[in-house]
Design a protein around this motif. Structure first.
Motif, PDB file in Angstrom:
ATOM      1  N   THR A 158       0.854  -1.269  -0.094  1.00 35.17           N
ATOM      2  CA  THR A 158      -0.082   0.008  -0.058  1.00 35.17           C
ATOM      3  C   THR A 158       0.730   1.548   0.097  1.00 35.17           C
ATOM      4  N   VAL A 160       0.720   3.759   2.025  1.00 32.03           N
ATOM      5  CA  VAL A 160       1.148   4.128   3.365  1.00 32.03           C
ATOM      6  C   VAL A 160       2.290   2.994   3.562  1.00 32.03           C
ATOM      7  N   GLU A 161       2.154   1.929   3.448  1.00 30.71           N
ATOM      8  CA  GLU A 161       3.269   0.781   3.785  1.00 30.71           C
ATOM      9  C   GLU A 161       4.472   1.164   3.201  1.00 30.71           C
ATOM     10  N   GLU A 184      -4.270   3.693   2.045  1.00 34.28           N
ATOM     11  CA  GLU A 184      -4.285   2.021   1.965  1.00 34.28           C
ATOM     12  C   GLU A 184      -4.541   1.495   0.627  1.00 34.28           C
ATOM     13  N   THR A 185      -4.656   2.064  -0.452  1.00 35.08           N
ATOM     14  CA  THR A 185      -4.601   1.688  -1.730  1.00 35.08           C
ATOM     15  C   THR A 185      -3.576   0.729  -1.901  1.00 35.08           C
ATOM     16  N   MET A 186      -3.935  -0.595  -2.556  1.00 31.78           N
ATOM     17  CA  MET A 186      -2.900  -1.562  -2.948  1.00 31.78           C
ATOM     18  C   MET A 186      -2.313  -1.404  -4.220  1.00 31.78           C
TER      19      MET A 186
END
Length: 206
Positions: A158, A160-161, A184-186
Motif C-alpha cells: 500500500t 502508506v506501507e 491504503e490503496t494496494m
C-alpha cells in the motif's frame, strides 16, 4: 482545433486530435498536403495562413484552440500567431525553431511554444536512462509531474506501507483510471502512477 501547416509535425497533431475524437480543421497552402490529410480530419482546406481574410472565411475565431505548425518560415509563423490572437482564438500553440523565435512568439501572444525535435530528443534520452518514466511535465526547473510504471518492488504494497512521500520524495497524485488514491490503496504490478516531486527524486524511482 485548427491546425495551420501540414508538414510532419502539423499533420501528426491533426491526425492525433481526430483520433482522440476532436473536430479538426487542417490548413495548408500546399494542395498536395491538404489532399493527403483530408481523409483523416474533419475538414482540410487549402489556404494562406497569413491571409487575414482567408482566416476569417475559415471562421478561426470559432475554434477553441489553434496550432501553428508552420515549418521554417519564421515570418509566416509569427504573423499567423498574431492573426489568430487578434481573431480571438482563446489558445494558440506555436512551433518554434529556436529560442529567439520562441521569445518572439510569446511576445506576440502565443499561449504555449514547443520545440518538437528538442522535446522528442529529450523523451528518447529519458526513455533510455529511465525506461519506467512514460511521460513527464516540468512545473519548474526543479519540480515535475511524471507518469511512470510501478517499480517491481512496490507491487502488492500500500501507499502508506511504502511511505512513498517520505522514503522516495514524491507524491502519488493518481493511479491510471483511479484518481486521488487513498493511503491504503494496494499497488499492483503493471499500475501506472502519476507522481509529483523534484526531478532528482523522480529519476531515482526505478
Amino acid at each position: 482545433f485548427v491546425v495551420l501547416g501540414l508538414g510532419r509535425f502539423g499533420s501528426s497533431v491533426a491526425r492525433s486530435l481526430c483520433e482522440l475524437g476532436h473536430e479538426v480543421l487542417a490548413v495548408d497552402r500546399d494542395e498536395k498536403l491538404v489532399e493527403n490529410i483530408a481523409p483523416d480530419v474533419t475538414q482540410a482546406v487549402q489556404a494562406n495562413a497569413v491571409d487575414e481574410d482567408a482566416l476569417a472565411e475559415l471562421g478561426v475565431q470559432n475554434f477553441d484552440a489553434a496550432i501553428v505548425a508552420i515549418g521554417t518560415d519564421i515570418r509566416a509563423s509569427i504573423l499567423a500567431t498574431v492573426l489568430l490572437k487578434e481573431a480571438g482564438v482563446p489558445k494558440v500553440l506555436a512551433k518554434a525553431v529556436d529560442d529567439l523565435h520562441a521569445r518572439v512568439l510569446y511576445k506576440v501572444g502565443a499561449d504555449r511554444v514547443i520545440f518538437p525535435e528538442r522535446d522528442m530528443g529529450q523523451r528518447v534520452a529519458r526513455s533510455l536512462v529511465a525506461p519506467n518514466i512514460l511521460d513527464l511535465m516540468a512545473l519548474s526547473d526543479d519540480d515535475q509531474i511524471a507518469e511512470l510504471t510501478l517499480p517491481m518492488d512496490w507491487a502488492d504494497k500500500t501507499i502508506v506501507e511504502l511511505n512513498i512521500r517520505r522514503n522516495f520524495g514524491v507524491s502519488v497524485l493518481g493511479i491510471k483510471f483511479l484518481t486521488l488514491p487513498g493511503a491504503e490503496t494496494m499497488l499492483m504490478a503493471g499500475d501506472v502512477l502519476l507522481v509529483m516531486g523534484k526531478k532528482e527524486a523522480i529519476s531515482a524511482v526505478q
